[in-house]
Enzyme design. Structure first.
Site, PDB file in Angstrom:
ATOM      1  N   ARG A 269       0.840  -1.199   0.000  1.00  0.00           N
ATOM      2  CA  ARG A 269       0.000   0.000   0.000  1.00  0.00           C
ATOM      3  C   ARG A 269       0.873   1.246   0.000  1.00  0.00           C
ATOM      4  NH1 ARG A 269      -4.981  -1.846   4.021  1.00  0.00           N
ATOM      5  NH2 ARG A 269      -5.342  -3.804   2.900  1.00  0.00           N
ATOM      6  N   ARG A 284       2.020   0.802  10.330  1.00  0.00           N
ATOM      7  CA  ARG A 284       1.591   1.239   8.998  1.00  0.00           C
ATOM      8  C   ARG A 284       2.776   1.191   8.042  1.00  0.00           C
ATOM      9  NH1 ARG A 284      -2.991   4.109   7.739  1.00  0.00           N
ATOM     10  NH2 ARG A 284      -3.373   4.424   9.956  1.00  0.00           N
ATOM     11  N   GLU A 356      -7.073  -1.131  14.989  1.00  0.00           N
ATOM     12  CA  GLU A 356      -7.584  -2.090  14.014  1.00  0.00           C
ATOM     13  C   GLU A 356      -6.555  -3.180  13.711  1.00  0.00           C
ATOM     14  OE1 GLU A 356      -8.673  -0.351  10.270  1.00  0.00           O
ATOM     15  OE2 GLU A 356      -8.679  -2.301   9.265  1.00  0.00           O
ATOM     16  N   SER A 359     -10.461  -6.378   9.522  1.00  0.00           N
ATOM     17  CA  SER A 359     -11.635  -5.717   8.995  1.00  0.00           C
ATOM     18  C   SER A 359     -12.442  -6.791   8.284  1.00  0.00           C
ATOM     19  CB  SER A 359     -11.190  -4.626   8.025  1.00  0.00           C
ATOM     20  OG  SER A 359     -12.252  -3.763   7.754  1.00  0.00           O
ATOM     21  N   ARG A 401       0.620  -6.432  12.688  1.00  0.00           N
ATOM     22  CA  ARG A 401      -0.056  -5.816  13.823  1.00  0.00           C
ATOM     23  C   ARG A 401      -0.276  -6.833  14.949  1.00  0.00           C
ATOM     24  NH1 ARG A 401      -4.280  -1.231  11.376  1.00  0.00           N
ATOM     25  NH2 ARG A 401      -2.642  -0.040  10.332  1.00  0.00           N
TER      26      ARG A 401
END
Length: 437
Positions: A269, A284, A356, A359, A401
């Site tokens: 990403r 991130r 988070e 998802s 994460r």
RNA sequence: GGAGGGGUGGCCGAGUGGUUGAAGGCGGUGGAUUCGAAAUCCACUGUAGGUUCACGCCUACCGCGGGUUCGAAUCCCGCCUCCUCCGCCA
């Protein structure tokens, strides 16, 4: 893509959903434009089909006359057919323009929202559904400090390789990452009934349109230079992309459903627009690992499937003893393609906050329509018309994460990190990672 | 990277530019026959769009996209993809 029937029959309903998403005016007015385009299109199709029907019958007459040797009569009819030719060409051209605009507008419309989706603008308006576990109350060091003291993470050197937002894991850190991947996959394949896939990490433009990352969010993706096998190509931002598209343009047999796949992939990403957020550490990154769960199911069973899928992701957190909460995303926070979405947020003691880690989304038939994915329902043993399937997916889980969460939730006063018991078989029995003396 | 050969309906497999949406076979569904089954016989058996209250009718689709033609599965061009051989390579 929305059901064209809903769009045509009840444009106001579609607009109402857009407003729940805080969509801007141009998007809302595109609904009216789509209705207008559809009417124009149907009129042109009717005229074109009529002309083609006439051409076909005349051409057959020519064939018959030629066989009988009546050349002169045939020539006369040829002239008649040629007269309609220009009009057909003009109609086709106009139709192509209309279809192009219609396609562009309809691909830019987000999914309709489930009734459960609360109103709101951002993550502060998401609705907590439930919690699991008891968060430790002390504020630990961040995972970066913990990991560096353990000697399992090298942030400095990773920047030499590709700059910011990358990481190098070392020794037990690298092993922990690998152990998590295998733990996740083994639980989902052996206990939750998923079939494991290994897929390409590059996908064509049309594939990303299918799941909904494109056309709107190209800036979030890494695009390959030039074409790959004749098309634009991108690094995948999630396994959702190749896995959900696996059965695109297919008609699945009703008895094949539900189909459940899981896949480990790296995810790429560009994190465009996230400058200044989570700049330190593994939270991130431009590249991270994820095990993804994907379902294909009858639309009527999508909600039930969504709960199950979410439960599968929760199982992992529970096995690892990581406290978390489940949030229903609000209209302003939910993603473009989703009908309803649960975020799983894991407790990070260093931040004193839930973050988070998964998802889980129900897309209803939205993605299936975009990619031509259908199934044939079984009704009393008789074959029925193909209809769009529902698709769902969820992280099960984001690996990096999870590693962060383990470091922070299991760090001890002496700086060592206890490996959660459930994970130890995948860690070669190691019970604890201790700082190098 | 070089050379050659293919891509036709759920599957196999025909197809001379003109009732070919596509022979034939297999599979599937319904029916006949049977106490039941097998075998046999008959019928049906793609997708999308448009139109119709409906039966139906029309249009498009033979890997994808263009072109030639009154008319293209069939001829021409480009692309994708699969297979075989040679070379290279983890």
């Amino acid at each position: 893509m929305l059901d064209p029937r809903i769009l045509a029959d009840d444009p106001d309903l579609v607009k109402a959903h857009l407003m729940r998403r805080n969509a801007d005016d141009s998007l809302i007015s595109s609904v009216d434009r789509l209705v207008e385009l559809r009417d124009n299109r149907n009129a042109l199709i009717a005229e074109g089909d009529e002309l083609r029907a006439a051409r076909n019958t005349l051409s057959k007459q020519i064939g018959a006359l030629m066989r009988e040797g009546k050349r002169d009569e045939a020539e006369g009819i040829k002239a008649e057919v040629a007269a309609g030719k220009d009009r057909i060409a003009a109609i086709d051209e106009e139709l192509a323009q209309i279809e192009a605009e219609r396609h562009a507008l309809s691909m830019a419309l987000p999914n309709l929202l489930h009734d459960d989706v609360p109103p709101g603008n951002g993550d502060e308006d998401n609705l907590e559904v439930r919690r699991w576990g008891t968060p430790r109350e002390d504020a630990t060091e961040s995972h970066v400090e913990i990991a560096e003291k353990l000697g399992i993470l090298d942030v400095e050197r990773s920047t030499k390789l590709a700059g910011a937002r990358f990481a190098v894991l070392k020794g037990h850190g690298a092993r922990l990452e690998r152990a998590l991947i295998n733990f996740f996959l083994d639980v989902h394949t052996t206990e939750h009934g998923y079939e494991e896939l290994m897929v390409p990490y590059i996908a064509h433009r049309s594939i990303l349109e299918g799941t909904g990352q494109l056309p709107k969010f190209e800036a979030d993706l890494f695009k390959l230079q030039g074409e790959l096998n004749g098309q634009d190509a991108f690094l995948i931002p999630t396994a959702e992309v190749p896995v959900t598209n696996l059965h695109r343009e297919e008609i699945l047999a009703g008895e094949e459903l539900p189909k459940k796949y899981c896949a480990f992939t790296p995810c790429f990403r560009s994190e465009a627009g996230s400058a200044g957020k989570d700049v330190r550490g593994l939270i991130r990154q431009h590249q991270f690992h994820k095990v993804e769960l994907v379902w294909f199911v009858e639309p009527e069973k999508a909600e039930e499937a969504h709960e199950q899928l979410t439960g599968h992701a929760e199982t992992i957190l529970q096995r690892l003893g990581l406290p978390y909460r489940v949030m229903t995303l609000c209209g302003g926070d939910i993603s473009f393609s989703a009908h309803k979405c649960y975020d799983l947020e894991v407790w990070l003691p260093s931040q004193g906050a839930f973050r988070e880690i998964s998802s889980c989304s129900n897309f209803d038939t939205f993605q299936a329509r975009r990619m031509g994915l259908r199934y044939r329902p079984e009704t009393d043993g008789k074959k029925a018309k193909p209809r769009a399937a529902a698709t769902l997916n969820g992280s099960g889980l984001a690996v990096g994460r999870t590693l962060v969460a383990i470091l922070e939730n299991y760090v001890q006063d002496d700086g060592s990190v206890v490996i959660p018991e459930a994970l130890r078989p995948w860690m070669g029995g190691i019970e604890r990672i201790t700082p190098k003396a």
